[in-house]
Write a protein that holds these residues in place. Structure first.
Motif, mmCIF file in Angstrom:
data_model
loop_
_atom_site.group_PDB
_atom_site.id
_atom_site.type_symbol
_atom_site.label_atom_id
_atom_site.label_comp_id
_atom_site.label_asym_id
_atom_site.label_seq_id
_atom_site.Cartn_x
_atom_site.Cartn_y
_atom_site.Cartn_z
ATOM 1 N N VAL A 202 -5.752 1.034 -0.670
ATOM 2 C CA VAL A 202 -6.515 0.282 0.258
ATOM 3 C C VAL A 202 -6.745 -1.197 -0.374
ATOM 4 O O VAL A 202 -6.567 -2.040 0.460
ATOM 5 N N ASP A 203 -6.706 -1.262 -1.638
ATOM 6 C CA ASP A 203 -6.880 -2.641 -2.215
ATOM 7 C C ASP A 203 -5.585 -3.409 -2.194
ATOM 8 O O ASP A 203 -5.526 -4.855 -2.088
ATOM 9 N N GLN A 204 -4.409 -2.609 -1.642
ATOM 10 C CA GLN A 204 -3.223 -3.585 -1.323
ATOM 11 C C GLN A 204 -3.365 -4.455 0.115
ATOM 12 O O GLN A 204 -2.641 -5.203 0.260
ATOM 13 N N TYR B 148 -7.919 4.383 -2.841
ATOM 14 C CA TYR B 148 -8.469 3.161 -2.780
ATOM 15 C C TYR B 148 -7.663 2.282 -3.632
ATOM 16 O O TYR B 148 -7.728 0.928 -3.256
ATOM 17 N N GLN B 149 -6.590 2.660 -4.342
ATOM 18 C CA GLN B 149 -5.606 1.534 -4.768
ATOM 19 C C GLN B 149 -4.962 1.136 -3.725
ATOM 20 O O GLN B 149 -4.622 -0.082 -3.729
ATOM 21 N N ALA C 163 1.024 -1.022 -0.145
ATOM 22 C CA ALA C 163 -0.127 0.003 0.140
ATOM 23 C C ALA C 163 0.812 1.428 -0.052
ATOM 24 O O ALA C 163 0.429 2.159 -0.978
ATOM 25 N N ASP D 178 -4.155 -6.366 3.089
ATOM 26 C CA ASP D 178 -4.980 -7.998 3.329
ATOM 27 C C ASP D 178 -5.176 -7.960 4.756
ATOM 28 O O ASP D 178 -4.276 -8.164 5.609
ATOM 29 N N ARG E 90 -16.404 2.988 0.975
ATOM 30 C CA ARG E 90 -15.876 3.069 -0.371
ATOM 31 C C ARG E 90 -16.191 4.461 -1.209
ATOM 32 O O ARG E 90 -16.072 4.693 -2.406
ATOM 33 N N ASN F 151 -8.910 7.978 -6.140
ATOM 34 C CA ASN F 151 -8.617 6.965 -6.730
ATOM 35 C C ASN F 151 -7.236 6.317 -6.385
ATOM 36 O O ASN F 151 -7.098 4.860 -5.988
#
Ligand code: AMP
Ligand code: GLY
Length: 428
Positions: A403-405, A400-401, A354, A407, A415, A397
């Motif tokens: 955030v998506d890393q 959230y990229q 992240a 786990d 969101r 953008n």
């Protein structure tokens, strides 16, 4: 300088991150800090509200300057204790901190200073409180007088809700001492914004504005929290609005506090409602906001440490604050169940990935390390995933990229952080 930052949240991580980069910083400590703050400061295992232990550690490490993050040590008089022993401190003393810790004091001060705020009355008797609510009608706002960790406010849509909130505080005493006295106030309609000014007792300097999302779930639904995300700048606060806020709200407050013998030094955080007729005060806080700090600090071009030190020394006059020309947005990741009950101790993976997203940084809030040195969740709000970019939409953008890393199945986030500002810009 040797510096101690007091606190353990995302706000303190952002403060430590900026202070550690200052050429004026020789050594940085944080008490108690967290698993993220460790990478920029030496963490000392002392809770923020143990004021005599903090005093002792300042002597032990010959600290030159103390920055107090949270409201609790301020309301307990940590700044006074430190100053009386000769330390330089960023943060107000106990008397000035009452502007946050007592809503009644804040309201009375607004009356004296002529600061626009919701019409209100104070009550200790449930029957009188109900009669007042009945006379005013719903919607109406019921507030516990003291600090109640953000849970002492009920925005009652119906009179039944208002009566229940009055009974909770005055009859069932669910807030303990904090709820023995109530403020009942008019419901204000408008857009909320967090506005920050540095104050050295005499001079108030506008710092920045940010907007946060207080409710737990998307679409601004669900229970209130400490803040699920934020962005800065706040489109609703343009230069003209900032001037108005300074003139109508901040400056009269600072002047009145000085005249009352409790000059305000530190950061004055005004929670505002921008109504049809202009800015009105919802509440004051005597500290930086969380998660607002996580989006203001990355935008700051000036040296944060120099600004905080000048504030503490009464030397704000003539200072200009410089900002980067980009926006910042922070997504809070919280433990499943927050703001209700949640579990601690789950392992969080993907933090390096992240942080590797360009222009993203993960500020830690409630984190710790387990015996194997894994980063684990240790609070309700756990991470503040932040990104900077030319616009709020781009920052969203990127955030959230990042955030998506991450786990972490035991955590969740909204969101839609920034939706209002992004919708407004699309419409423009
Ligand atoms: P406070 O703890 O005073 O910041 O209140 C918590 C939240 O309740 C605020 O962030 C607002 O969203 C809402 N609120 C508080 N007072 C009012 C009011 N007078 N009118 C409308 N909303 C309010
Ligand atoms: N985000 C609101 C606060 O810090 O109180």
């Amino acid at each position: 300088m040797k510096i101690l930052v007091v606190g353990s949240g995302g706000r303190e991580h952002a403060l430590c991150w900026a202070i550690s980069r200052s050429p004026l910083c020789q050594k940085l400590y944080c008490a108690p800090g967290n698993a993220g703050i460790e990478s920029v400061a030496e963490c000392l295992p002392i809770p923020a509200d143990k004021i005599y232990d903090i005093l002792a550690v300042c002597h032990l490490h010959a600290i030159d300057f103390i920055v107090i993050g949270p409201e609790v040590p301020l309301s307990l008089g940590l700044a006074d204790e430190l100053r009386s022993e000769g330390f330089s401190v960023f943060g107000p003393g106990k008397a000035a901190a009452l502007i946050e810790s007592s809503k009644g004091f804040m309201k009375d001060l607004c009356t004296c200073a002529g600061v626009p705020t919701a019409e209100y009355e104070r009550f200790t008797d449930a029957a009188e409180a109900k009669a007042y609510a009945q006379a005013k009608g719903a919607p109406i706002v019921i507030k516990a007088d003291g600090l109640a960790a953000g849970k002492g406010v009920t925005v009652a849509r119906t009179l039944d809700e208002a009566f229940a909130a009055i009974d909770d505080a005055l009859v069932k005493k669910v807030f303990g001492d904090s709820g023995e006295s109530l403020v009942i106030e008019e419901f204000m309609e408008g857009e909320e914004v967090s506005f920050f000014a540095l104050c050295d007792g005499e001079v108030a300097l506008p710092f920045a504005a940010a907007q946060d999302h207080k409710t737990a779930y998307d679409g601004d639904r669900g229970p209130n929290t400490g803040g699920m995300g934020a962005y800065s700048p706040a489109p609703i606060v343009d230069a003209a609005m900032q001037d108005r806020i300074m003139r109508e709200i901040i400056e009269p407050t600072v002047k009145t506090m000085r005249e009352m013998g409790c000059p305000f030094t530190g950061v004055l955080f005004a929670g505002l409602m921008i109504t049809k007729t202009g800015p009105k005060l919802i509440e004051y806080n005597v500290r930086f906001g969380d998660p607002e700090t996580q989006v203001m600090i990355p935008r700051l071009k000036s040296d944060l440490l120099a600004l905080l030190y000048a504030t503490s020394k009464g030397m704000l006059d003539g200072i200009a604050i410089h900002w980067h020309d980009y926006a910042a947005l922070c997504v809070v990741m919280a433990a499943n169940g927050y703001p209700g009950e949640y579990k601690k101790g789950s392992v969080i993976r993907g933090l390096d990935e992240a942080n590797a997203v360009p222009d993203a940084i993960v500020f830690h809030a409630g984190t710790d390390r387990d015996a194997q040195k894994h980063v684990v969740a240790a609070g309700g709000r756990v991470l503040g995933v932040t990104a900077v970019a030319p616009t709020i939409a781009d920052a969203q953008n990127l955030a959230y990229q990042a955030v998506d890393q991450i786990d972490w199945p035991e955590g969740f986030c909204r969101r839609d952080i920034g939706w209002r500002a992004i919708a407004k810009m699309k419409a423009a």
